[in-house]
Write an enzyme that holds these catalytic residues in place. Structure first.
Site, PDB file in Angstrom:
ATOM      1  N   GLU B  60       0.831  -1.208   0.000  1.00  0.00           N
ATOM      2  CA  GLU B  60       0.000   0.000   0.000  1.00  0.00           C
ATOM      3  C   GLU B  60       0.866   1.258   0.000  1.00  0.00           C
ATOM      4  O   GLU B  60       0.543   2.255  -0.645  1.00  0.00           O
ATOM      5  CB  GLU B  60      -0.949   0.006   1.203  1.00  0.00           C
ATOM      6  N   HIS B 129     -11.162  -6.022   8.307  1.00  0.00           N
ATOM      7  CA  HIS B 129     -11.924  -5.871   7.055  1.00  0.00           C
ATOM      8  C   HIS B 129     -13.210  -5.091   7.296  1.00  0.00           C
ATOM      9  O   HIS B 129     -14.176  -5.257   6.575  1.00  0.00           O
ATOM     10  CB  HIS B 129     -12.297  -7.234   6.460  1.00  0.00           C
TER      11      HIS B 129
END
Lengths: 370, 327
Positions: B60, B129
């Site tokens: 990321e 998540h």
């Protein structure tokens, strides 16, 4: 340079200790040598002047690159007008070699109305759109993946000027995840980038051998599939040669190069640092003997291009220009306080309009130290 | 007009943007061949090729760092972060770099991109998540933050986000990726940023303004329908752009109802709800008939088994709305 079998473990040099240049290296044009010498001299004088101004309380901070001038100056000499630069702390001066005005450079250190950044950053965080130079981040490392991203865009856009992007970091920054991601992406996408680590042996007070167990910094590049070379960073001719080759490779579509420039930070980390607390004067003295400016001068004397008289004239000319720039900058006003809110967004949202009114209605702030 | 879900509407917006502007580059983990783990970028790889729909390494920080370099050079990257929970390895690039680039360069180097990422819970995703980290970005000057609640808005807000000159975090409420369906016009249109939408108007004197966004909007609507049976009328404001938020619409509604309940999934402390309550106090204090109220996630990590207890669903919104109305 085919004689260097393990370029990431060796040390590429051109200048010999006696001031001669190795005959088995490509010759560096005389005009480049003289320009490099002039720029290195100028940079040393600029750094000395800025540190003096900081000691006098006229500017807040400065990070000099004394003893490391060969790296940024060689970079500036190699790059073309379409190339991009993502410096770290000690490569601000690349922009000067590429035509950024000294007055604007000094104005950034003062953070006043002459500063293209409008006084938004500490000194030694220069940037300039006119010379494609983006500012580094004090957070250490973020500029390296950005340099790779710009190079990637150059490749994706098939830019007809065939520009390259060059990103810098120090030895300490190779411990950051951003170095790892930058090298990963650079190697994978074969972008026209050159990543240069100035290994100046110290990350503030931590020596390189306490930063990594890697034998060299350059050898780290192997695992990413990025050709890597370790260079004598105090040798302008070596830096010029290696960077010329690396940028040409990039322009020709052969991908990135990682360069470790072995050098030494002669001065303090910054004007806020006291290196006597963590390193010996003997070590510094040993590196003073390898000073990049002295070594280049020895070479130019050897070639009959420089002598004491020409040096004196050059020094007087450069000093006058620096003093004139400082004088001009000191006459400039501070940024208007309304500008505090500009450029956060392209347009002021309601909360910033409200806060601007709040500041306008508030009394004048006290000066630092008042 | 076609019926679409949120996934299809966002996909449609990306396709239109990529067709109209060759500077637009989609990049991220699994966004290419497989079309993203939620299939939001499905078909784009085949249509636009691997140079414009890029399957990146699993990094990321690398995605966002290189995207900034691309943006500086003049591309318009649309990086996808697979889950908002995964954004933190790249947080420094967003907070220290992207948000500050225009400012720190004196306006010379804006870096424009739209970071897309799914947010929110209720999908059995556990603590990695499910999170809603919007306030961590709103607190950073220089970013815009958007969160659509329906397909029409999702497409129009994404196209508006791409045209806006500032960097935008585009949070996609994953719980309603496929559940939220609606009419979506073909072709180009925008929904303006920083404009909230009153999706339900209050009637009568016992009224409460409910501010919500994303997946929780539907919980607010469900609670409002129940509250109606108890004689409490809700005016529901879908914030749509979380920052800079549409303060005028919120304040106007609170001036009308005299009461406000803010709903969000993120933890309460230092959440956006706190900021909205502070703004209402500053701008509509004398109109208030009851203390402003927050119905939010708790100040815990996002739970797995007990996530439905954690989330501010209709069963928790309803008593808060009724209590605020009857204060």
């Amino acid at each position: 340079m085919s004689d260097d079998l393990a370029r990431d473990l060796g040390l590429f040099r051109v200048l010999e200790d006696d001031g001669s240049a190795r005959k088995d290296r490509p010759a560096v044009p005389t005009a480049i040598l003289l320009r490099g010498y002039r720029e290195m001299r100028r940079l040393r004088l600029i750094d000395a002047k800025m540190i003096l101004l900081q000691r006098q309380g006229r500017v807040g901070f400065y990070g000099a690159c004394t003893g490391q001038e060969a790296v940024p100056i060689a970079t500036g000499l190699v790059l073309g007008e379409h190339d991009w630069v993502f410096p770290a702390l000690r490569e601000q001066s690349v922009m000067l070699v590429r035509g950024f005005s000294l007055v604007q450079f000094v104005a950034q250190v003062y953070g006043n109305a002459g500063d293209v950044q409008k006084g938004r950053q500490m000194p030694s965080h220069h940037s300039g759109r006119t010379v494609n130079q983006v500012s580094w981040s004090s957070c250490i490392g973020p500029q390296v993946p950005q340099a790779v991203g710009a190079a990637w865009a150059m490749k994706l856009r098939k830019d007809p000027n065939r520009p390259v992007s060059i990103g810098f970091l120090g030895d300490g920054a190779t411990s950051q995840p951003d170095f790892h991601s930058a090298m990963t992406f650079a190697g994978l996408y074969k972008v026209p980038a050159v990543i240069v680590c100035q290994n100046n042996h110290w990350s503030i007070s931590v020596p390189t051998h306490k930063q990594t167990a890697s034998k060299t910094i350059a050898v780290k590049g192997r695992a990413y599939g990025v050709p890597s070379v370790r260079v004598d960073g105090n040798d302008l001719l070596a830096m010029y040669t290696v960077l010329s080759e690396a940028t040409q490779r990039a322009r020709d579509g052969h991908g990135p190069t990682f360069v470790e420039a072995l050098t030494y930070r002669i001065g303090a980390h910054s004007t806020s640092d006291d290196p006597t607390r963590y390193r010996s004067e003997d070590e510094v003295e040993a590196w003073r003997k390898k000073d990049p400016l002295d070594r280049l001068r020895k070479h130019l004397v050897h070639l009959g291009l420089v002598d004491d008289a020409s040096d004196a004239a050059l020094e007087a000319e450069l000093t006058d220009a620096i003093n004139a720039a400082v004088k001009k900058v000191e006459e400039l006003p501070l940024p208007d306080r309304d500008t505090l809110f500009d450029d956060v967004y392209a347009e002021l949202p309601w909360n910033l309009r409200e806060q601007r009114e709040e500041l306008r209605a508030s009394p004048k702030a006290p000066a630092h130290g008042a | 007009m076609a019926q679409m879900n949120l996934v299809a509407a966002i996909n449609d917006a990306l396709r239109l943007a990529m067709k109209a502007d060759d500077r637009v580059v989609v990049m991220g983990e699994d966004v290419g061949k497989v079309g993203g783990v939620f299939r939001v970028t499905q078909g784009l790889y085949d249509e636009f090729g691997e140079d414009r729909v890029i399957d990146t390494p699993l990094s990321e920080g690398g995605i966002l760092g290189t995207a900034i370099g691309m943006a500086l050079y003049g591309l318009l990257p649309v990086p996808e972060i697979q889950f908002a929970d995964f954004i933190f390895p790249g947080y420094d690039q967003i907070v220290s770099e992207l948000a500050k680039l225009r400012y720190r360069s004196g306006g010379e180097y804006p870096a424009k991109m739209v970071i897309r990422t799914p947010v929110g819970g209720g999908i059995r995703g556990g603590l990695y998540h499910s999170q809603s980290p919007e306030s961590l970005f709103i607190h950073v000057a220089g970013l815009k933050v958007v969160c659509p609640s329906n397909p029409y808005d999702a497409k129009g807000l994404l196209l508006a986000s791409l045209r806006d000159p500032d960097p935008v975090l585009f949070f996609e409420p994953k719980r309603i990726y496929r559940a939220a369906r609606g009419e979506v016009p073909e072709g180009d249109y925008t929904v303006p940023l920083s404009k909230a939408k009153v999706v339900r108007e209050a009637q009568g004197s016992k009224a409460v303004t409910v501010v919500a966004w994303g997946a929780m909007l539907y919980e607010a609507i469900a609670a409002a329908e129940e509250a109606e049976k108890q004689g409490v009328s809700c005016e529901i404001v879908d914030l749509r752009t979380l920052w800079p938020l549409d303060i005028d619409t919120v304040v106007e509604s609170v001036k009308k109802t005299g009461r406000v309940v803010v709903v969000h999934e993120a933890p309460r402390t230092c959440g956006l709800g706190g900021e909205i309550v502070a703004l209402v106090n500053e701008k509509a204090f004398l109109h208030l008939e009851a203390p402003p109220c927050r119905v939010t996630g708790f100040d815990t990590p996002f739970p797995y088994t007990l996530e439905m207890d954690y989330l501010p669903l209709a069963h928790r919104i309803l008593p808060a709305v009724v209590a605020t109305a009857n204060y």
